[in-house]
Design an enzyme around this catalytic site. Structure first.
Site, PDB file in Angstrom:
ATOM      1  N   SER A 156     -21.844 -33.568 -55.979  1.00 60.02           N
ATOM      2  CA  SER A 156     -23.055 -33.086 -55.578  1.00 60.02           C
ATOM      3  C   SER A 156     -23.984 -34.446 -55.224  1.00 60.02           C
ATOM      4  CB  SER A 156     -23.702 -32.170 -56.554  1.00 60.02           C
ATOM      5  OG  SER A 156     -25.208 -32.005 -56.137  1.00 60.02           O
TER       6      SER A 156
ATOM      7  N   TYR B 265     -25.853 -31.203 -65.375  1.00 56.64           N
ATOM      8  CA  TYR B 265     -25.159 -30.969 -64.021  1.00 56.64           C
ATOM      9  C   TYR B 265     -25.229 -32.345 -63.217  1.00 56.64           C
ATOM     10  CZ  TYR B 265     -24.059 -29.215 -59.556  1.00 56.64           C
ATOM     11  OH  TYR B 265     -23.503 -28.893 -58.259  1.00 56.64           O
TER      12      TYR B 265
END
Length: 262
Positions: free
Chosen positions: A140, A153
């Site tokens: 990501s 995350y």
């Protein structure tokens, strides 16, 4: 006629994983689909068998559970037909760092870092021995952005990028292709599971566009594919700056600025 490698995809019941399954099935690849939701996997498998005339195996598994993870590792080690691993399964962080419980932290780290690492480790020796194959890790752009406040995350996705780059160094000379794919906000169920209404986000990429772009990078054998990055030179500059930083390290002594309290 050359037999196409079977593709094992984690997180395959919806979103990015399901789209990868559809795209590879259309290319004529047999599939092994992994996710927790058996009913959705079976429905997807039945449709792809009918539409694409490929073989599709379903392996229901929760990759945060060691026993389930071991089953998938065994399949990767033992099934010589599997030549492509798509490490897609993952989860987002709901809330700030101080709001996380120990159980939530462990679950996210296990799914986003431990599982893809173990699965890559399970298949890599066999691929290296054969001199072919590919490992695709879904990261990501949040891994570049501590400012976003998704500390756990983002850290897990920074790990995925580093892992992919390191595996490339080790495995590329042995004929194994490793790709890191770094999406930005993409319209998948990960947002709902994190308690976020995706429709409130200012810009969101459709999942089909994301996967199609990632596959262009795959076919070009890119090491890092960032579909939402419109100025490719930005990545080149960032990676060049990193390499320049490494060239300025001198291990024998501390830098001059650290040699006094002034």
């Amino acid at each position: 006629m050359q037999t196409l490698p079977t593709v094992l995809i984690t997180g395959a019941s919806s979103g990015i994983g399901a789209t990868y399954a559809e795209r590879f099935a259309r290319r004529g690849h047999d599939l092994v689909l992994v996710a927790r939701d058996k009913a959705r996997l079976e429905a997807l498998a039945a449709r792809l068998r009918a539409e694409c005339k490929v073989a599709v195996d379903v392996l229901p598994a929760d990759l945060t559970k060691s026993d389930d993870l071991s089953v998938i590792e065994s399949r990767l080690r033992d099934d010589a037909r599997i030549g492509i691993l798509i490490n897609n399964a993952g989860k987002a962080q709901a809330g700030a760092f101080a709001d996380q419980t120990a159980e939530e932290i462990e679950s996210l780290i296990t799914l986003n870092t431990t599982a893809p690492t173990r699965l890559a480790a399970a298949v890599a020796p066999r691929l290296a021995q054969s001199g072919s194959g590919a490992i695709v890790n879904i990261g990501s752009v949040v891994g570049f952005a501590p400012e976003f406040g998704m500390s756990i995350y983002g850290a897990s996705k920074a790990f995925v990028l580093f892992l992919s780059q390191g595996l490339n160094v080790e495995l590329a000379p042995k004929g194994v292709y490793v790709q890191a794919v770094l999406p930005a906000a993409t319209r998948t169920e990960i947002w709902e599971r994190a308690g976020v209404d995706v429709n409130t986000l200012p810009e969101v990429m459709e999942v089909e566009e994301l996967v199609d772009a990632a596959l262009v990078g795959f076919d070009r054998r890119e090491l890092v594919t960032i579909p939402p990055l419109h100025v490719a030179e930005r990545w080149d500059a960032l990676d060049g700056a990193r390499q320049g930083l490494m060239s300025d390290l001198r291990q024998a002594h501390a830098a001059e600025r650290y040699r006094s309290q002034a």
